[in-house]
Design a protein around this motif. Structure first.
Motif, PDB file in Angstrom:
ATOM      1  N   ALA A  82      69.600  -2.792 -25.004  1.00 50.03           N
ATOM      2  CA  ALA A  82      69.329  -3.492 -26.453  1.00 50.03           C
ATOM      3  C   ALA A  82      68.082  -3.819 -26.813  1.00 50.03           C
ATOM      4  O   ALA A  82      67.620  -3.600 -28.107  1.00 50.03           O
ATOM      5  CB  ALA A  82      70.204  -4.692 -26.250  1.00 50.03           C
ATOM      6  N   ARG A  83      67.154  -4.291 -25.810  1.00 47.95           N
ATOM      7  CA  ARG A  83      65.909  -4.550 -26.173  1.00 47.95           C
ATOM      8  C   ARG A  83      65.080  -3.377 -26.581  1.00 47.95           C
ATOM      9  O   ARG A  83      64.093  -3.494 -27.560  1.00 47.95           O
ATOM     10  CB  ARG A  83      65.140  -4.955 -24.734  1.00 47.95           C
ATOM     11  N   LYS A  84      65.320  -2.202 -26.384  1.00 50.02           N
ATOM     12  CA  LYS A  84      64.703  -0.945 -27.039  1.00 50.02           C
ATOM     13  C   LYS A  84      65.237  -0.683 -28.329  1.00 50.02           C
ATOM     14  O   LYS A  84      64.417  -0.004 -29.038  1.00 50.02           O
ATOM     15  CB  LYS A  84      65.223   0.130 -25.998  1.00 50.02           C
ATOM     16  N   ARG A  85      66.220  -1.312 -28.818  1.00 45.69           N
ATOM     17  CA  ARG A  85      66.973  -1.052 -30.241  1.00 45.69           C
ATOM     18  C   ARG A  85      66.502  -2.050 -31.051  1.00 45.69           C
ATOM     19  O   ARG A  85      66.304  -2.066 -32.276  1.00 45.69           O
ATOM     20  CB  ARG A  85      68.266  -0.744 -30.120  1.00 45.69           C
ATOM     21  N   LEU A 125      61.964 -11.814 -22.714  1.00 44.91           N
ATOM     22  CA  LEU A 125      61.713 -10.510 -22.482  1.00 44.91           C
ATOM     23  C   LEU A 125      61.036  -9.992 -21.332  1.00 44.91           C
ATOM     24  O   LEU A 125      61.167  -8.741 -20.852  1.00 44.91           O
ATOM     25  CB  LEU A 125      60.696  -9.949 -23.584  1.00 44.91           C
ATOM     26  N   VAL A 126      60.619 -10.787 -20.486  1.00 44.45           N
ATOM     27  CA  VAL A 126      60.152 -10.704 -18.870  1.00 44.45           C
ATOM     28  C   VAL A 126      60.924 -10.912 -17.938  1.00 44.45           C
ATOM     29  O   VAL A 126      60.306 -11.157 -16.821  1.00 44.45           O
ATOM     30  CB  VAL A 126      58.558 -10.919 -18.924  1.00 44.45           C
ATOM     31  N   LYS A 157      61.605  -7.203 -31.287  1.00 47.37           N
ATOM     32  CA  LYS A 157      61.447  -8.493 -31.024  1.00 47.37           C
ATOM     33  C   LYS A 157      61.246  -9.439 -32.173  1.00 47.37           C
ATOM     34  O   LYS A 157      61.696 -10.656 -32.189  1.00 47.37           O
ATOM     35  CB  LYS A 157      60.534  -8.919 -29.801  1.00 47.37           C
ATOM     36  N   ALA A 158      60.548  -9.092 -33.305  1.00 50.99           N
ATOM     37  CA  ALA A 158      60.112  -9.678 -34.190  1.00 50.99           C
ATOM     38  C   ALA A 158      61.581 -10.192 -35.193  1.00 50.99           C
ATOM     39  O   ALA A 158      61.728 -11.224 -35.628  1.00 50.99           O
ATOM     40  CB  ALA A 158      59.535  -9.166 -35.440  1.00 50.99           C
ATOM     41  N   GLY A 159      62.311  -9.410 -35.154  1.00 54.74           N
ATOM     42  CA  GLY A 159      63.698  -9.406 -35.816  1.00 54.74           C
ATOM     43  C   GLY A 159      64.454 -10.389 -34.802  1.00 54.74           C
ATOM     44  O   GLY A 159      65.111 -11.474 -35.645  1.00 54.74           O
ATOM     45  N   LEU A 160      64.494 -10.356 -33.642  1.00 58.79           N
ATOM     46  CA  LEU A 160      65.386 -11.328 -32.880  1.00 58.79           C
ATOM     47  C   LEU A 160      64.691 -12.555 -32.975  1.00 58.79           C
ATOM     48  O   LEU A 160      65.286 -13.685 -33.212  1.00 58.79           O
ATOM     49  CB  LEU A 160      65.141 -10.866 -31.420  1.00 58.79           C
TER      50      LEU A 160
END
Length: 164
Positions: free
Chosen positions: A73-76, A59-60, A79-82
């Motif tokens: 895509a990171r906005k949609r 993510l960083v 991160k917990a789901g990923l």
């Protein structure tokens, strides 16, 4: 009568020996079966811990964040789901009881236009996470091989990647 009783005792003793021998053979066979990669990694909780660290690194990652499609895509995608899906996938492909229910690698990455440099950046982060948690080299190599098997479904050729 004594002969019958002696014969019954002999048959019972023989049956017990056969049953015990079968149980000992089953136990010996179970001990010969090597533990799965899932077991050697420590199970679902250990895998989830490693995945959590790995996703946080991604993510960083500046190389990945420079890709507008990944950034969008990171906005949609929460991160917990990923993290959940990646954990389930690693659990399943390493021989664990989990079942990955997400999209295929091709479906979930096609629109991201991931190039070789971005793939390489991901691999560097993956290895850094594995090293952080002192995953043994044998298991690291098995995981890298599994991840590598998805590369053709994830990385787009340089001629098909356009960045507007």
């Amino acid at each position: 009568m004594r002969i019958e009783l002696a014969r019954v005792r002999t048959m019972v003793l023989a049956s017990v020996i056969v049953i015990m021998a079968g149980a000992a053979t089953d136990t010996a066979m179970a001990q010969v079966t090597p533990p799965s990669l899932y077991e050697r990694l420590g199970g679902a909780y250990s895998i989830a811990t490693v995945v959590d660290d790995f996703i946080e690194r991604l993510l960083v990652n500046a190389t990945l964040n420079a890709n507008p499609a990944i950034n969008e895509a990171r906005k949609r995608v929460p991160k917990a789901g990923l993290k959940f899906h990646v954990t389930a996938m690693v659990c399943e492909v390493s021989g664990g009881p989990c079942k990955y229910t997400g999209r295929t690698m091709k479906e979930s990455h096609h629109h991201l236009n991931i190039n070789q440099a971005e793939w390489d950046a991901m691999v560097v982060d993956f290895k850094a996470t594995l090293n952080k948690f002192k995953v043994p080299q044998r298991e690291q190599q098995e995981l890298i091989t599994i991840v590598g098997s998805t590369k053709n479904d994830i990385v787009r050729s340089s001629s098909s990647v356009s960045r507007q």
